[in-house]
Enzyme design. Structure first.
Site: not given
Lengths: 183, 196
Positions: A99, A109, A143, A147
């Site tokens: 991604i 956000k 990140a 996840y």
């Protein structure tokens, strides 16, 4: 019947647009921080037509070993990044996930987290996959948190595999099993 | 210059692969359904004809020639009469000094033998002494217990365990990633010298 998997609360997923996405990608690739979060390869610049060729090549995949989506923010219907499956292994029922949110205003956000949830639903409910894999660099703490919200678990790290800013960083491996996602 | 031989161990040697000469033996290996295929061939288990094996070897060698991030080696007996296995350094990440390795041996038993251990040691020497990488990785299925032992005996450390990532023999298996850093390798070699 189920709902439309491609439409969420804040975003929708669409087929990649080889022309317009390529122009935006060329802009995002000039953002060094973005590029360094995306890939361990040396940061490089491509022009829009090189990006178009790359997207068209991805879309020509007859064996369906991968799929990329453009992420649109619903409110302004604005393309903000991309998410996709890569190296789908049909006999193992696994895939890698990637991604990137190129538009900085949409960082932190929940847009990326929602995209990761949507692509996991697509992988498990539509493609019948068993597990998803991903890699993330140890400097990308935002990140990793995102996840974990989706249900991914850290499964280990390859030590000192990335050399950046004069330091060595680990590559962290995370995995999501279908049964954990549905729980 | 020091007289170093990167490609010869006491019982085996590393040589180039030869698509024509090696296709027959490689095809024979694939006719045991328990054969563990090359990572480059991530297709479901299936036997290869000699012509298919030659085509696969041709393709991987051509690609290696073009992209310069993959090197192939044939693992052979010292007299070079028998091909025991195939090894590859793939995805050589020159920028980060990181490289992945793969090794496929002629049958399951071979992975726990001296031939495999010596091949792993030669590959480590090549990676750290010739192309000066910072780290070497290999990811393997958990059912390859012979190779796990050989990796641990040659200084590799388990770093990642991707749960149930592989389907084989009617079961799901973890994919285990092992790694060794240049500093681990140097330490191991220095202590070997002391014991000699």
């Amino acid at each position: 019947m189920s709902t439309n998997l491609y439409v969420g609360e804040k975003i929708r997923l669409a087929a990649r647009d080889p022309k317009n996405d390529a122009v935006r990608m060329a802009i995002w690739q000039r953002d060094t921080e973005f590029s360094r979060l995306m890939d361990s390869d040396p940061v490089r610049l491509w022009n829009a037509s090189q990006n178009t060729t790359w997207i068209e090549k991805q879309q020509k995949d007859d064996a369906f070993t991968g799929i990329d989506f453009t992420i649109y923010a619903l409110e302004e219907d604005k393309p903000i990044g991309f998410v996709g499956l890569d190296e789908i292994s049909w006999h193992n029922r696994t895939s890698w996930v990637g991604i990137g949110i190129g538009e900085r205003d949409y960082w932190g956000k929940g847009y990326g987290t929602e995209a990761m949830k949507m692509v996991a639903r697509y992988a498990f409910e539509e493609l019948g996959l068993y597990r998803l894999n991903l890699n993330v660099f140890s400097y990308n703490e935002r990140a990793i948190k995102s996840y974990e919200k989706v249900g991914y678990i850290v499964e280990g790290k390859t030590r000192e595999a990335v050399h950046r800013d004069g330091k060595r960083w680990d590559v962290i491996f995370m995995g999501l099993l279908e049964r954990d996602f549905r729980r | 210059m020091k007289n170093t031989n990167l490609f010869t161990a006491p019982n085996i040697c590393l040589t180039a692969l030869d698509a024509v000469a090696d296709a027959k033996r490689f095809a024979t290996w694939t006719h045991d359904s328990r054969f563990i295929p090359l990572i480059e061939d991530d297709s479901p288990t299936h036997p290869l004809s000699e012509a298919q094996a030659k085509k696969l070897l041709d393709e991987i060698l051509k690609e290696a020639d073009e992209d310069r991030t993959t090197f192939w080696f044939g693992i052979r007996t010292l007299d070079k009469s028998e091909l025991l296995g195939i090894a590859t350094l793939h995805w050589i990440d020159w920028g980060n000094g990181a490289v992945y390795m793969d090794i496929t041996m002629k049958n399951l038993e071979e992975y726990g033998k001296t031939s495999t251990k010596e091949a792993l040691e030669l590959l480590q020497n090549y990676v750290f002494y010739e192309i000066h990488m910072h780290r070497l990785s290999i990811s393997i299925p958990a059912y390859n217990t012979g190779l796990i032992e050989s990796l641990q005996n040659t200084g590799f450390i388990e770093e990642v365990r991707r749960r149930e990532a592989i389907f084989r023999f009617d079961k799901r298996w973890d994919s285990i990633h092992f790694g060794i850093l240049a500093s681990d390798w140097k330490e191991k070699n220095d202590s070997n010298k002391l014991h000699r």
